[in-house]
Write a protein that holds these residues in place. Structure first.
Motif, PDB file in Angstrom:
ATOM      1  N   THR B  35       0.853  -1.206   0.000  1.00  0.00           N
ATOM      2  CA  THR B  35       0.000   0.000   0.000  1.00  0.00           C
ATOM      3  C   THR B  35       0.884   1.250   0.000  1.00  0.00           C
ATOM      4  O   THR B  35       2.077   1.185   0.284  1.00  0.00           O
ATOM      5  N   LEU B  74      -4.235  -1.075   6.660  1.00  0.00           N
ATOM      6  CA  LEU B  74      -5.653  -0.718   6.601  1.00  0.00           C
ATOM      7  C   LEU B  74      -5.834   0.805   6.496  1.00  0.00           C
ATOM      8  O   LEU B  74      -6.653   1.286   5.705  1.00  0.00           O
ATOM      9  N   ILE B  77      -5.185   1.779   2.966  1.00  0.00           N
ATOM     10  CA  ILE B  77      -6.262   1.348   2.069  1.00  0.00           C
ATOM     11  C   ILE B  77      -7.452   2.303   2.189  1.00  0.00           C
ATOM     12  O   ILE B  77      -8.035   2.729   1.181  1.00  0.00           O
ATOM     13  N   ASN B  81      -7.737   3.820  -1.239  1.00  0.00           N
ATOM     14  CA  ASN B  81      -8.625   2.849  -1.903  1.00  0.00           C
ATOM     15  C   ASN B  81      -7.920   1.738  -2.670  1.00  0.00           C
ATOM     16  O   ASN B  81      -8.588   0.856  -3.202  1.00  0.00           O
ATOM     17  N   TYR B  82      -6.585   1.782  -2.775  1.00  0.00           N
ATOM     18  CA  TYR B  82      -5.905   0.764  -3.578  1.00  0.00           C
ATOM     19  C   TYR B  82      -4.885  -0.014  -2.762  1.00  0.00           C
ATOM     20  O   TYR B  82      -4.279   0.529  -1.835  1.00  0.00           O
ATOM     21  N   TYR B  83      -4.712  -1.279  -3.121  1.00  0.00           N
ATOM     22  CA  TYR B  83      -3.705  -2.119  -2.468  1.00  0.00           C
ATOM     23  C   TYR B  83      -3.347  -3.265  -3.406  1.00  0.00           C
ATOM     24  O   TYR B  83      -3.994  -3.449  -4.451  1.00  0.00           O
ATOM     25  N   LYS B 137      -8.934  -2.952  -5.641  1.00  0.00           N
ATOM     26  CA  LYS B 137      -9.637  -1.722  -5.283  1.00  0.00           C
ATOM     27  C   LYS B 137     -10.550  -2.002  -4.094  1.00  0.00           C
ATOM     28  O   LYS B 137     -11.351  -2.942  -4.120  1.00  0.00           O
ATOM     29  N   PHE B 138     -10.417  -1.187  -3.061  1.00  0.00           N
ATOM     30  CA  PHE B 138     -11.211  -1.349  -1.842  1.00  0.00           C
ATOM     31  C   PHE B 138     -12.692  -1.118  -2.121  1.00  0.00           C
ATOM     32  O   PHE B 138     -13.069  -0.155  -2.777  1.00  0.00           O
ATOM     33  N   LYS B 141     -15.495  -2.465   4.166  1.00  0.00           N
ATOM     34  CA  LYS B 141     -14.883  -3.000   5.385  1.00  0.00           C
ATOM     35  C   LYS B 141     -16.026  -3.439   6.290  1.00  0.00           C
ATOM     36  O   LYS B 141     -16.897  -2.644   6.632  1.00  0.00           O
ATOM     37  N   VAL B 152     -11.884  -7.078   4.990  1.00  0.00           N
ATOM     38  CA  VAL B 152     -11.671  -6.039   3.985  1.00  0.00           C
ATOM     39  C   VAL B 152     -11.977  -6.641   2.613  1.00  0.00           C
ATOM     40  O   VAL B 152     -11.327  -7.605   2.193  1.00  0.00           O
ATOM     41  N   GLY B 154     -12.364  -6.370  -1.503  1.00  0.00           N
ATOM     42  CA  GLY B 154     -11.892  -5.604  -2.639  1.00  0.00           C
ATOM     43  C   GLY B 154     -12.105  -6.344  -3.944  1.00  0.00           C
ATOM     44  O   GLY B 154     -12.356  -7.552  -3.955  1.00  0.00           O
TER      45      GLY B 154
END
Lengths: 209, 209
Positions: B35, B74, B77, B81-83, B137-138, B141, B152, B154
Protein backbone atom coordinates in the motif's frame (compact mmCIF):
# COMPACT_ATOMS: atom_id res chain seq x y z
CA UNK A 1 4.92 -11.14 -16.78
CA UNK A 2 1.54 -11.82 -18.35
CA UNK A 3 -0.78 -8.90 -17.58
CA UNK A 4 -4.54 -9.35 -17.31
CA UNK A 5 -6.41 -6.05 -16.98
CA UNK A 6 -9.78 -5.48 -15.39
CA UNK A 7 -11.48 -5.31 -18.79
CA UNK A 8 -9.65 -8.49 -19.89
CA UNK A 9 -11.04 -10.18 -16.77
CA UNK A 10 -14.61 -9.15 -17.59
CA UNK A 11 -14.31 -10.51 -21.13
CA UNK A 12 -12.81 -13.88 -20.28
CA UNK A 13 -14.72 -17.09 -20.92
CA UNK A 14 -16.72 -17.80 -17.75
CA UNK A 15 -15.11 -21.15 -16.98
CA UNK A 16 -11.59 -19.81 -17.63
CA UNK A 17 -12.21 -16.84 -15.35
CA UNK A 18 -13.64 -19.02 -12.57
CA UNK A 19 -10.55 -21.23 -12.69
CA UNK A 20 -8.22 -18.21 -12.80
CA UNK A 21 -9.82 -16.32 -9.92
CA UNK A 22 -10.20 -19.40 -7.75
CA UNK A 23 -6.56 -20.34 -8.14
CA UNK A 24 -5.39 -16.73 -7.63
CA UNK A 25 -6.76 -16.83 -4.09
CA UNK A 26 -4.00 -19.31 -3.25
CA UNK A 27 -3.58 -22.79 -1.83
CA UNK A 28 -5.42 -23.45 1.40
CA UNK A 29 -6.25 -26.11 3.96
CA UNK A 30 -9.13 -28.38 3.02
CA UNK A 31 -11.82 -28.64 5.70
CA UNK A 32 -14.76 -31.02 5.70
CA UNK A 33 -17.78 -29.39 7.33
CA UNK A 34 -20.03 -31.81 9.23
CA UNK A 35 -23.61 -30.86 10.11
CA UNK A 36 -26.96 -32.43 11.00
CA UNK A 37 -30.44 -31.08 10.42
CA UNK A 38 -33.08 -31.13 13.18
CA UNK A 39 -34.03 -34.69 12.18
CA UNK A 40 -30.38 -35.77 12.58
CA UNK A 41 -29.84 -36.25 8.85
CA UNK A 42 -26.10 -35.63 8.43
CA UNK A 43 -24.33 -33.66 5.70
CA UNK A 44 -20.68 -33.23 4.78
CA UNK A 45 -19.23 -30.58 2.47
CA UNK A 46 -15.73 -29.58 1.41
CA UNK A 47 -14.42 -26.02 1.76
CA UNK A 48 -11.04 -24.28 1.82
CA UNK A 49 -12.04 -20.93 3.31
CA UNK A 50 -11.57 -21.49 7.06
CA UNK A 51 -10.15 -18.21 8.38
CA UNK A 52 -8.79 -17.29 11.78
CA UNK A 53 -10.70 -14.32 13.22
CA UNK A 54 -9.34 -14.29 16.75
CA UNK A 55 -7.98 -16.39 19.61
CA UNK A 56 -9.87 -14.89 22.58
CA UNK A 57 -12.66 -15.78 22.05
CA UNK A 58 -11.58 -18.46 19.57
CA UNK A 59 -13.42 -17.43 16.39
CA UNK A 60 -13.15 -18.93 12.93
CA UNK A 61 -15.03 -17.84 9.83
CA UNK A 62 -15.75 -19.58 6.54
CA UNK A 63 -17.32 -18.43 3.29
CA UNK A 64 -20.63 -19.86 2.11
CA UNK A 65 -21.45 -18.86 -1.44
CA UNK A 66 -24.99 -18.48 -2.75
CA UNK A 67 -26.33 -21.40 -4.82
CA UNK A 68 -23.40 -23.72 -4.19
CA UNK A 69 -23.20 -27.27 -2.88
CA UNK A 70 -22.81 -25.81 0.60
CA UNK A 71 -26.45 -24.76 0.82
CA UNK A 72 -27.39 -27.84 2.90
CA UNK A 73 -24.51 -27.07 5.23
CA UNK A 74 -25.61 -23.49 5.88
CA UNK A 75 -29.27 -24.52 6.28
CA UNK A 76 -28.26 -27.11 8.87
CA UNK A 77 -26.08 -24.62 10.74
CA UNK A 78 -28.91 -22.11 10.90
CA UNK A 79 -31.28 -24.88 12.06
CA UNK A 80 -29.12 -26.43 14.81
CA UNK A 81 -26.36 -23.84 15.53
CA UNK A 82 -23.61 -26.50 15.52
CA UNK A 83 -21.10 -27.71 12.96
CA UNK A 84 -17.65 -29.28 12.77
CA UNK A 85 -14.41 -28.65 10.83
CA UNK A 86 -12.40 -31.78 10.02
CA UNK A 87 -8.91 -32.00 8.48
CA UNK A 88 -7.98 -35.27 6.76
CA UNK A 89 -4.73 -36.68 5.36
CA UNK A 90 -3.98 -37.26 1.69
CA UNK A 91 -5.11 -40.89 2.10
CA UNK A 92 -8.67 -39.54 1.92
CA UNK A 93 -8.24 -37.35 -1.18
CA UNK A 94 -10.90 -39.16 -3.26
CA UNK A 95 -13.37 -39.36 -0.37
CA UNK A 96 -12.91 -35.67 0.42
CA UNK A 97 -13.24 -34.57 -3.21
CA UNK A 98 -16.34 -36.74 -3.66
CA UNK A 99 -18.11 -34.67 -0.98
CA UNK A 100 -18.21 -31.81 -3.51
CA UNK A 101 -20.73 -33.80 -5.63
CA UNK A 102 -24.30 -32.53 -5.51
CA UNK A 103 -26.13 -35.14 -3.48
CA UNK A 104 -29.83 -34.74 -2.71
CA UNK A 105 -30.71 -33.62 0.83
CA UNK A 106 -31.83 -37.11 1.92
CA UNK A 107 -28.42 -38.65 1.14
CA UNK A 108 -25.58 -38.21 3.61
CA UNK A 109 -22.17 -37.46 2.11
CA UNK A 110 -20.65 -39.31 5.08
CA UNK A 111 -21.97 -42.62 3.77
CA UNK A 112 -21.76 -41.73 0.07
CA UNK A 113 -18.09 -40.69 0.36
CA UNK A 114 -16.95 -43.46 2.67
CA UNK A 115 -16.54 -41.56 5.94
CA UNK A 116 -17.84 -42.66 9.34
CA UNK A 117 -19.95 -40.33 11.48
CA UNK A 118 -18.77 -39.70 15.02
CA UNK A 119 -21.48 -38.00 17.10
CA UNK A 120 -20.28 -36.05 20.14
CA UNK A 121 -22.43 -34.61 22.92
CA UNK A 122 -25.47 -35.33 20.80
CA UNK A 123 -24.93 -32.23 18.64
CA UNK A 124 -21.59 -32.40 16.84
CA UNK A 125 -21.02 -34.79 13.91
CA UNK A 126 -17.31 -35.33 13.29
CA UNK A 127 -15.49 -37.28 10.58
CA UNK A 128 -14.11 -40.27 12.49
CA UNK A 129 -11.17 -40.59 10.10
CA UNK A 130 -10.04 -36.95 10.52
CA UNK A 131 -6.69 -36.12 12.14
CA UNK A 132 -7.79 -32.76 13.54
CA UNK A 133 -11.42 -31.89 14.40
CA UNK A 134 -13.13 -28.83 15.82
CA UNK A 135 -16.66 -28.52 17.14
CA UNK A 136 -18.09 -25.08 16.29
CA UNK A 137 -21.03 -23.03 17.59
CA UNK A 138 -22.64 -20.62 15.13
CA UNK A 139 -22.54 -16.95 16.17
CA UNK A 140 -23.25 -14.75 13.18
CA UNK A 141 -23.84 -14.78 9.42
CA UNK A 142 -22.58 -11.65 7.67
CA UNK A 143 -23.73 -11.12 4.08
CA UNK A 144 -21.30 -9.34 1.75
CA UNK A 145 -23.54 -6.98 -0.14
CA UNK A 146 -21.64 -6.98 -3.45
CA UNK A 147 -22.41 -10.62 -4.24
CA UNK A 148 -24.60 -12.03 -1.42
CA UNK A 149 -21.82 -14.32 -0.23
CA UNK A 150 -21.97 -15.11 3.50
CA UNK A 151 -19.20 -15.06 6.08
CA UNK A 152 -20.24 -17.62 8.71
CA UNK A 153 -18.70 -16.81 12.10
CA UNK A 154 -18.45 -19.42 14.85
CA UNK A 155 -16.68 -20.10 18.12
CA UNK A 156 -14.62 -23.21 18.81
CA UNK A 157 -16.33 -25.41 21.42
CA UNK A 158 -13.93 -28.34 21.49
CA UNK A 159 -10.90 -29.68 19.64
CA UNK A 160 -9.67 -33.22 18.95
CA UNK A 161 -6.08 -33.70 17.76
CA UNK A 162 -4.01 -36.81 17.09
CA UNK A 163 -1.46 -36.81 19.93
CA UNK A 164 1.58 -36.84 17.64
CA UNK A 165 0.41 -33.62 15.99
CA UNK A 166 0.22 -31.44 19.10
CA UNK A 167 3.59 -29.83 19.86
CA UNK A 168 4.77 -28.53 23.24
CA UNK A 169 4.03 -24.88 22.51
CA UNK A 170 0.46 -25.53 21.28
CA UNK A 171 1.38 -25.68 17.58
CA UNK A 172 -0.65 -28.21 15.60
CA UNK A 173 1.47 -29.99 13.00
CA UNK A 174 -0.60 -30.45 9.83
CA UNK A 175 1.98 -32.45 7.86
CA UNK A 176 0.41 -34.75 5.28
CA UNK A 177 -3.05 -33.15 5.54
CA UNK A 178 -4.94 -32.12 2.40
CA UNK A 179 -4.86 -28.63 0.94
CA UNK A 180 -6.25 -27.47 -2.39
CA UNK A 181 -6.36 -24.66 -4.90
CA UNK A 182 -9.28 -23.91 -7.15
CA UNK A 183 -11.86 -26.65 -7.34
CA UNK A 184 -9.87 -29.76 -8.17
CA UNK A 185 -6.12 -29.54 -7.48
CA UNK A 186 -4.84 -31.03 -4.23
CA UNK A 187 -1.59 -30.55 -2.33
CA UNK A 188 0.15 -31.54 0.87
CA UNK A 189 2.38 -29.11 2.75
CA UNK A 190 6.16 -29.45 2.75
CA UNK A 191 7.63 -27.70 5.80
CA UNK A 192 10.60 -25.50 5.00
CA UNK A 193 11.30 -23.50 8.15
CA UNK A 194 10.23 -22.05 11.43
CA UNK A 195 11.57 -18.53 11.89
CA UNK A 196 12.30 -16.44 14.98
CA UNK A 197 10.00 -13.52 15.88
CA UNK A 198 10.71 -10.65 13.49
CA UNK A 199 12.06 -7.38 14.88
CA UNK A 200 13.23 -4.23 13.09
CA UNK A 201 16.99 -4.10 12.47
CA UNK A 202 17.68 -7.78 13.09
CA UNK A 203 17.52 -10.62 10.59
CA UNK A 204 15.11 -13.49 11.39
CA UNK A 205 16.83 -16.76 12.30
CA UNK A 206 15.87 -20.24 11.15
CA UNK A 207 14.71 -22.23 14.18
CA UNK A 208 14.06 -25.35 12.09
CA UNK A 209 15.37 -25.84 8.55
CA UNK B 1 -7.14 -38.28 20.30
CA UNK B 2 -6.26 -35.43 22.63
CA UNK B 3 -9.45 -33.58 23.57
CA UNK B 4 -9.43 -29.88 24.45
CA UNK B 5 -12.77 -28.65 25.74
CA UNK B 6 -14.15 -25.14 25.61
CA UNK B 7 -13.30 -24.56 29.28
CA UNK B 8 -9.79 -26.00 28.73
CA UNK B 9 -9.37 -23.47 25.90
CA UNK B 10 -10.35 -20.56 28.14
CA UNK B 11 -7.88 -21.62 30.83
CA UNK B 12 -4.87 -22.14 28.58
CA UNK B 13 -1.81 -19.92 28.88
CA UNK B 14 -2.38 -17.00 26.48
CA UNK B 15 0.66 -17.65 24.29
CA UNK B 16 -0.10 -21.41 24.07
CA UNK B 17 -3.70 -20.69 23.09
CA UNK B 18 -2.69 -18.14 20.45
CA UNK B 19 -0.32 -20.67 18.87
CA UNK B 20 -2.92 -23.44 19.07
CA UNK B 21 -5.80 -21.46 17.58
CA UNK B 22 -3.66 -19.89 14.86
CA UNK B 23 -2.34 -23.26 13.72
CA UNK B 24 -5.80 -24.88 13.91
CA UNK B 25 -7.00 -22.56 11.17
CA UNK B 26 -4.75 -24.45 8.76
CA UNK B 27 -1.91 -23.78 6.36
CA UNK B 28 -2.51 -20.98 3.88
CA UNK B 29 -0.97 -18.97 1.08
CA UNK B 30 1.25 -16.11 2.24
CA UNK B 31 0.37 -12.76 0.65
CA UNK B 32 2.36 -9.55 0.96
CA UNK B 33 0.03 -6.56 0.97
CA UNK B 34 1.49 -3.44 -0.67
CA UNK B 35 0.00 0.00 0.00
CA UNK B 36 0.90 3.69 -0.13
CA UNK B 37 -0.45 6.55 1.95
CA UNK B 38 -1.56 9.83 0.36
CA UNK B 39 2.03 11.08 0.54
CA UNK B 40 3.21 7.99 -1.36
CA UNK B 41 4.95 6.48 1.66
CA UNK B 42 4.82 2.76 0.97
CA UNK B 43 4.04 -0.08 3.37
CA UNK B 44 4.25 -3.85 3.12
CA UNK B 45 2.65 -6.38 5.47
CA UNK B 46 2.37 -10.16 5.54
CA UNK B 47 -0.99 -11.95 5.83
CA UNK B 48 -2.36 -15.43 5.13
CA UNK B 49 -6.07 -14.69 5.10
CA UNK B 50 -6.77 -13.93 1.43
CA UNK B 51 -10.16 -15.49 0.72
CA UNK B 52 -12.05 -15.97 -2.51
CA UNK B 53 -15.47 -14.30 -2.31
CA UNK B 54 -16.60 -14.58 -5.91
CA UNK B 55 -15.45 -14.63 -9.54
CA UNK B 56 -18.01 -12.27 -11.12
CA UNK B 57 -17.22 -9.64 -9.97
CA UNK B 58 -13.80 -10.87 -8.89
CA UNK B 59 -13.86 -10.26 -5.14
CA UNK B 60 -11.27 -11.22 -2.55
CA UNK B 61 -11.40 -10.55 1.17
CA UNK B 62 -8.74 -10.53 3.85
CA UNK B 63 -8.86 -10.20 7.61
CA UNK B 64 -7.40 -7.16 9.37
CA UNK B 65 -7.20 -7.62 13.11
CA UNK B 66 -7.42 -4.74 15.56
CA UNK B 67 -4.11 -3.49 17.02
CA UNK B 68 -1.88 -5.65 14.86
CA UNK B 69 1.03 -4.82 12.56
CA UNK B 70 -1.48 -4.50 9.73
CA UNK B 71 -2.84 -1.20 11.02
CA UNK B 72 -0.74 0.89 8.60
CA UNK B 73 -1.99 -1.27 5.77
CA UNK B 74 -5.65 -0.72 6.60
CA UNK B 75 -5.13 3.02 7.17
CA UNK B 76 -3.49 3.31 3.75
CA UNK B 77 -6.26 1.35 2.07
CA UNK B 78 -8.92 3.58 3.61
CA UNK B 79 -6.91 6.65 2.55
CA UNK B 80 -6.19 5.72 -1.09
CA UNK B 81 -8.62 2.85 -1.90
CA UNK B 82 -5.91 0.76 -3.58
CA UNK B 83 -3.70 -2.12 -2.47
CA UNK B 84 -1.88 -5.12 -3.91
CA UNK B 85 -1.54 -8.83 -3.07
CA UNK B 86 1.84 -10.37 -3.92
CA UNK B 87 2.84 -14.06 -3.77
CA UNK B 88 6.56 -14.82 -3.50
CA UNK B 89 8.62 -18.01 -3.73
CA UNK B 90 10.46 -19.67 -0.86
CA UNK B 91 13.63 -17.81 -1.91
CA UNK B 92 12.13 -14.78 -0.16
CA UNK B 93 11.16 -16.49 3.10
CA UNK B 94 13.33 -14.26 5.32
CA UNK B 95 12.33 -11.07 3.51
CA UNK B 96 8.65 -11.97 3.72
CA UNK B 97 8.81 -12.90 7.41
CA UNK B 98 10.73 -9.71 8.21
CA UNK B 99 7.73 -7.68 7.00
CA UNK B 100 5.90 -8.85 10.14
CA UNK B 101 8.26 -6.73 12.29
CA UNK B 102 6.73 -3.58 13.74
CA UNK B 103 8.36 -0.78 11.79
CA UNK B 104 7.41 2.84 12.44
CA UNK B 105 5.09 4.47 9.90
CA UNK B 106 7.90 6.49 8.28
CA UNK B 107 9.90 3.36 7.40
CA UNK B 108 8.90 1.33 4.35
CA UNK B 109 9.00 -2.45 4.78
CA UNK B 110 9.85 -2.66 1.07
CA UNK B 111 13.29 -1.18 1.73
CA UNK B 112 13.71 -2.62 5.22
CA UNK B 113 12.94 -6.17 4.05
CA UNK B 114 14.87 -6.04 0.79
CA UNK B 115 12.03 -5.86 -1.73
CA UNK B 116 11.81 -3.44 -4.67
CA UNK B 117 8.74 -1.26 -5.20
CA UNK B 118 7.06 -1.46 -8.59
CA UNK B 119 4.55 1.36 -9.06
CA UNK B 120 1.80 0.74 -11.60
CA UNK B 121 -0.67 3.31 -12.96
CA UNK B 122 0.48 5.68 -10.24
CA UNK B 123 -1.69 3.96 -7.61
CA UNK B 124 -0.63 0.34 -7.13
CA UNK B 125 2.63 -0.59 -5.41
CA UNK B 126 3.65 -4.16 -6.24
CA UNK B 127 6.53 -6.29 -4.99
CA UNK B 128 8.83 -6.46 -8.03
CA UNK B 129 10.18 -9.87 -6.96
CA UNK B 130 6.71 -11.48 -6.66
CA UNK B 131 5.68 -14.33 -9.00
CA UNK B 132 1.95 -13.51 -8.91
CA UNK B 133 0.55 -10.01 -8.20
CA UNK B 134 -2.95 -8.57 -8.03
CA UNK B 135 -3.98 -4.93 -7.93
CA UNK B 136 -7.04 -4.48 -5.70
CA UNK B 137 -9.64 -1.72 -5.28
CA UNK B 138 -11.21 -1.35 -1.84
CA UNK B 139 -14.99 -1.84 -1.73
CA UNK B 140 -16.11 -2.46 1.82
CA UNK B 141 -14.88 -3.00 5.39
CA UNK B 142 -17.11 -5.27 7.43
CA UNK B 143 -16.52 -5.33 11.19
CA UNK B 144 -17.19 -8.62 12.96
CA UNK B 145 -18.97 -7.51 16.08
CA UNK B 146 -17.71 -10.27 18.41
CA UNK B 147 -14.10 -9.08 18.34
CA UNK B 148 -13.90 -5.95 16.15
CA UNK B 149 -11.91 -7.77 13.48
CA UNK B 150 -12.43 -6.39 9.96
CA UNK B 151 -13.11 -8.25 6.73
CA UNK B 152 -11.67 -6.04 3.99
CA UNK B 153 -13.45 -6.66 0.66
CA UNK B 154 -11.89 -5.60 -2.64
CA UNK B 155 -12.20 -6.19 -6.38
CA UNK B 156 -9.33 -7.35 -8.57
CA UNK B 157 -8.29 -4.57 -10.97
CA UNK B 158 -5.36 -6.25 -12.70
CA UNK B 159 -3.24 -9.39 -12.44
CA UNK B 160 0.42 -10.10 -13.26
CA UNK B 161 1.56 -13.71 -13.55
CA UNK B 162 4.88 -15.28 -14.53
CA UNK B 163 4.15 -16.84 -17.95
CA UNK B 164 5.20 -20.36 -16.91
CA UNK B 165 2.63 -20.33 -14.10
CA UNK B 166 -0.49 -19.66 -16.20
CA UNK B 167 -1.96 -22.91 -17.54
CA UNK B 168 -4.20 -23.29 -20.58
CA UNK B 169 -7.44 -23.48 -18.62
CA UNK B 170 -6.73 -20.38 -16.51
CA UNK B 171 -5.27 -22.28 -13.56
CA UNK B 172 -2.41 -20.46 -11.83
CA UNK B 173 0.31 -22.87 -10.73
CA UNK B 174 1.62 -21.76 -7.32
CA UNK B 175 4.38 -24.38 -6.99
CA UNK B 176 7.27 -23.22 -4.82
CA UNK B 177 5.39 -20.19 -3.43
CA UNK B 178 5.31 -19.53 0.30
CA UNK B 179 2.54 -20.68 2.60
CA UNK B 180 2.44 -20.56 6.39
CA UNK B 181 0.64 -21.70 9.49
CA UNK B 182 0.44 -19.76 12.69
CA UNK B 183 2.87 -16.89 12.94
CA UNK B 184 6.23 -18.42 12.12
CA UNK B 185 6.09 -21.77 10.32
CA UNK B 186 6.51 -21.75 6.54
CA UNK B 187 5.71 -24.32 3.89
CA UNK B 188 5.70 -24.85 0.14
CA UNK B 189 2.97 -26.87 -1.57
CA UNK B 190 3.62 -30.35 -2.95
CA UNK B 191 1.09 -31.16 -5.67
CA UNK B 192 -0.46 -34.61 -5.31
CA UNK B 193 -3.34 -34.74 -7.78
CA UNK B 194 -5.89 -33.04 -9.95
CA UNK B 195 -9.24 -34.82 -9.79
CA UNK B 196 -12.17 -34.99 -12.19
CA UNK B 197 -15.40 -33.12 -11.39
CA UNK B 198 -17.23 -35.03 -8.66
CA UNK B 199 -20.67 -36.51 -9.42
CA UNK B 200 -22.92 -38.68 -7.28
CA UNK B 201 -22.53 -42.43 -7.97
CA UNK B 202 -19.21 -42.21 -9.80
CA UNK B 203 -15.74 -42.25 -8.31
CA UNK B 204 -13.52 -39.23 -9.07
CA UNK B 205 -10.61 -39.98 -11.39
CA UNK B 206 -7.04 -38.78 -11.06
CA UNK B 207 -6.26 -36.43 -13.96
CA UNK B 208 -2.68 -35.86 -12.79
CA UNK B 209 -0.96 -38.03 -10.19
Amino acid sequence: MIQISGSDLKNLDKRYRTTLINSLSGIRQVALVGTMDRNRQSNLSIINSVTHLGAEPSLFGYISRPHTVERHTLENILETNYYTFNFVTQNFIKNAHQSSARYPKNKSEFKECGFQEEIFENQFVFVKEASVKMGMKFLEKITIKQNKTDLVVGEIQNVFIEPSRLEKDGFVNLDNTLMNSGLDTYYVPEKIAKLSYAKPNSEPQFLIY
